[in-house]
Design an enzyme around this catalytic site. Structure first.
Site, PDB file in Angstrom:
ATOM      1  NE  ARG A  38      -2.230  16.538  21.626  1.00 41.17           N
ATOM      2  CZ  ARG A  38      -2.943  15.750  20.817  1.00 41.17           C
ATOM      3  NH1 ARG A  38      -4.243  15.933  20.683  1.00 41.17           N
ATOM      4  NH2 ARG A  38      -2.357  14.802  20.115  1.00 41.17           N
ATOM      5  CB  CYS A  88      -6.728  16.371  14.428  1.00 40.17           C
ATOM      6  SG  CYS A  88      -7.413  14.769  13.944  1.00 40.17           S
TER       7      CYS A  88
END
Length: 276
Positions: free
Chosen positions: A177, A235
């Protein structure tokens, strides 16, 4: 005081009759009701359920990320409702490697509540009895004053850091990701330019945190000569970033900060640059 507590230590505290508020923080980003259902089926006796969406997040407006922090005023009201008085020992746990427990730990610590611990190993480490009767929170009668989040970084500072490079942006997402691959939670893949990657699961050995020595060596090797105060954690939505922040605290590397909006806020503005 270490931010972690072992299952044996917790059981001793419970058996001693000491006042402790157990917070079951189980959650699932794909199924938002899964954590509450799991809590209702079985939990550490006396625990209340603390929900990421309803208790640990504020209102979304489409541009402030998937799990924006509640305002200090809203968070003070939530602490009052949950029964978190200033002297309450809070022990947070989940069953996802302490990710959601870490979010509660950071939010309390950042607003002046120092007496909070995370159950190391989470529910998987607990060998004591389990309960099946949900407990409603017992609101505190003490006045809980709103306090600003200490150590919170806003998007403008992250943006200005692209030029100044005064700080290191540390991304807690999985490596794929981070590189813009297999993105399933946010509409755009990639990362903040210049950020480096440290997947939060690298802090764990099975479901428990690695030793403080192991964590210290891992982060020092990653950060080099940079001080903890130069680290900005992020994040996808400001949750797993708290896991890296907690791990650094366990390692004795205190003073790093949190960009709570994280990637989901950053990528909501097409004017902000993206790196793959």
């Amino acid at each position: 005081m270490t931010p972690l507590i072992s299952a044996n230590q917790l059981e001793e505290i419970i058996n001693s009759g000491e006042n402790v508020l157990l917070c079951d923080c189980r959650f699932d980003l794909v199924d938002a009701e899964a954590g509450r259902k799991a809590y209702e089926e079985s939990h550490i006796p006396g625990a209340i359920h603390v929900d990421l969406d309803h208790d640990l997040s504020g209102n979304k407006n489409g541009s402030n990320g998937r799990h924006p922090l509640p305002s200090p005023e809203s968070w003070a009201k939530t602490k009052t409702r949950l029964g978190i008085s200033p002297n309450t020992l809070v022990v947070a746990y989940d069953k996802q490697g302490s990710v959601y427990a870490s979010r509660l730990w950071w939010m309390l610590k950042a607003t002046g509540h120092a007496n909070v611990r995370v159950l190391d190993g989470g529910l998987d480490s607990w060998n004591g009895p389990m309960g099946t009767i949900p407990r409603k929170p017992n609101p505190t009668t003490q006045a809980i004053e709103p306090m600003p989040y200490v150590g919170l970084v806003l998007v403008d500072e992250v943006m200005s850091n692209l030029q100044s490079q005064k700080n290191i942006v540390l991304d807690a997402r999985a490596n794929d990701r981070f590189h813009g691959e297999n993105e399933t939670l946010d509409p755009i893949g990639g990362h903040i330019p210049g950020a480096i990657n440290h997947f939060f699961k690298n802090n764990l050995s099975a479901t428990a945190f690695k030793t403080s020595e192991q964590l210290f060596n891992n982060f020092v090797n990653l950060l080099g000569a940079n001080k903890p105060s130069q680290v900005i954690h992020q994040c996808g939505s400001g949750v797993t970033a708290c896991h890296n922040l907690l791990a650094m605290e366990v390692a004795g590397l205190k003073g790093s900060r949190l960009y709570a909006g994280s990637w989901s806020e950053w990528c909501a503005d097409p004017e902000r640059p993206i790196e793959l």
